[in-house]
Design an enzyme around this catalytic site. Structure first.
Site, PDB file in Angstrom:
ATOM      1  N   ASP A  38     -13.823 -19.203  10.101  1.00 23.37           N
ATOM      2  CA  ASP A  38     -15.225 -19.593   9.872  1.00 23.37           C
ATOM      3  C   ASP A  38     -16.061 -19.016  10.996  1.00 23.37           C
ATOM      4  O   ASP A  38     -15.518 -18.568  12.017  1.00 23.37           O
ATOM      5  CB  ASP A  38     -15.377 -21.124   9.774  1.00 23.37           C
ATOM      6  N   ASP A  61     -17.005 -13.711  11.626  1.00 21.08           N
ATOM      7  CA  ASP A  61     -18.148 -13.477  10.742  1.00 21.08           C
ATOM      8  C   ASP A  61     -17.690 -12.444   9.717  1.00 21.08           C
ATOM      9  O   ASP A  61     -17.419 -11.289  10.080  1.00 21.08           O
ATOM     10  CB  ASP A  61     -19.327 -12.952  11.566  1.00 21.08           C
ATOM     11  N   VAL A  62     -17.610 -12.839   8.458  1.00 21.52           N
ATOM     12  CA  VAL A  62     -17.027 -11.936   7.447  1.00 21.52           C
ATOM     13  C   VAL A  62     -17.882 -10.693   7.190  1.00 21.52           C
ATOM     14  O   VAL A  62     -17.426  -9.759   6.542  1.00 21.52           O
ATOM     15  CB  VAL A  62     -16.754 -12.654   6.100  1.00 21.52           C
ATOM     16  N   SER A 140     -19.351 -17.551  -8.815  1.00 23.54           N
ATOM     17  CA  SER A 140     -20.096 -18.770  -9.137  1.00 23.54           C
ATOM     18  C   SER A 140     -20.589 -18.645 -10.575  1.00 23.54           C
ATOM     19  O   SER A 140     -20.797 -17.526 -11.065  1.00 23.54           O
ATOM     20  CB  SER A 140     -21.304 -18.914  -8.210  1.00 23.54           C
ATOM     21  N   TYR A 153     -28.375 -14.678  -4.765  1.00 20.67           N
ATOM     22  CA  TYR A 153     -27.038 -15.293  -4.912  1.00 20.67           C
ATOM     23  C   TYR A 153     -26.408 -14.933  -6.263  1.00 20.67           C
ATOM     24  O   TYR A 153     -25.227 -14.595  -6.339  1.00 20.67           O
ATOM     25  CB  TYR A 153     -27.221 -16.803  -4.769  1.00 20.67           C
ATOM     26  N   LYS A 157     -22.963 -12.909  -6.663  1.00 19.88           N
ATOM     27  CA  LYS A 157     -21.806 -13.539  -7.322  1.00 19.88           C
ATOM     28  C   LYS A 157     -21.386 -12.763  -8.572  1.00 19.88           C
ATOM     29  O   LYS A 157     -20.204 -12.752  -8.932  1.00 19.88           O
ATOM     30  CB  LYS A 157     -22.122 -14.997  -7.652  1.00 19.88           C
TER      31      LYS A 157
END
Ligand code: NAD
Length: 245
Positions: A38, A61-62, A140, A153, A157
């Site tokens: 995370d 941090d991805v 999502s 978003y 997604k």
């Protein structure tokens, strides 16, 4: 049923809370050695300690290429290989088109699309060498049906679905499966940030008439991560109480 991930090594991003934490807990219950990643190293370490089972907590941090490379290499080294990756880290920056700023768009696309791609690329390298592995990406329902106020978003997604299918086709003959889960409304800190009216209005549109619990997503991810789904790749599993079907 227990022990579905006995002896397996797993990495879950964004797992200090919410759905990721539930996934990590479920994986540990099924025998996996888990690395929790995370943004904040202390929160990741605290989450790992709360779960026990030898879980590791790592700050990452991805969106940062080198951090993701180090994360994947570290997980594979600590747990002798990497069998499962769950790309779960996510953020929302909701606003109508009239109010959304470019940085809100970029931040959401960076975390979901770039973040998922970076970890997918690094983990698949390890997995194809081992000729086995399962990668599960959190999409999502907003990536399927689109939500007002979530042009950023919903686009990210939906992009995860395309990325999942392309990677599944590239990696299938290397023994690596790649699938996606599309949660509906799930009770987590992310959705607790919604106004009570928006939450209730969304809940009212769910055929099962309730929000889902993080554990209900974790069980679907467990299916895709384990050999129960040994012939499933490139699939998108809706876990939404029937919303958006
Ligand atoms: P959450 O906000 O509770 O948890 C997300 C975690 O990701 C946080 O711990 C956060 O610190 C971490 N994170 C954010 N940016 C990061 C980064 N750059 N690098 C590493 N970690 C980062 O969210 P949640 O509800 O548990 O959602 C988990 C995933 O499920 C997300 O991808 C989300 O988009 C997806 N999802 C959630 C719902 C829902 O209703 N809750 C529905 C559909 C999809």
């Amino acid at each position: 049923m227990s022990g579905l991930l006995e002896g397996r090594s797993a990495l879950v991003t964004g797992a200090a809370q919410g759905i990721g934490l539930a996934i990590a807990r479920t994986f540990i219950e099924h025998g996996a050695s888990v690395t929790i990643a995370d943004l904040d190293a202390d929160r990741a370490a605290a989450a790992a300690a709360s779960l026990g089972g030898g879980a590791r907590g790592v700050g990452c941090d991805v969106t940062a290429e080198q951090q993701v490379a180090d994360l994947v290499a570290g997980a594979a080294q600590a747990h002798r290989g990497l069998d499962v990756l769950v790309n779960n880290a996510g953020i929302t920056r909701d606003a109508s088109l009239r109010k959304m700023r470019l940085e809100d768009f970029r931040a959401v696309v960076d975390v979901h699309l770039q973040g998922t791609w970076l970890a997918l690329r690094a983990a698949s390298e390890v997995m194809r060498e081992a000729k086995r592995g399962s990668i599960v990406n959190l999409s999502s329902m907003s990536g399927k049906v689109g939500n007002p106020g979530q042009t950023n978003y919903s686009a990210a997604k939906a992009g995860i679905v395309g990325m999942t299918k392309a990677a599944a086709k590239e990696l299938a003959h290397h023994g690596v499966r790649v699938n996606a889960v599309q949660p509906g409304l799930i009770r987590t800190p992310m959705t607790e940030a919604m106004s009570a009216e928006a939450y209730a209005a969304t809940e009212a549109t769910i055929p099962m008439r309730r929000a889902g619990e993080p554990e209900e997503i974790a069980n679907a991810v467990l299916f895709l991560a384990s050999d129960l789904s040994s012939y499933v790749t490139g699939a998108v599993l809706e876990v939404s109480g029937g919303r958006g079907m």
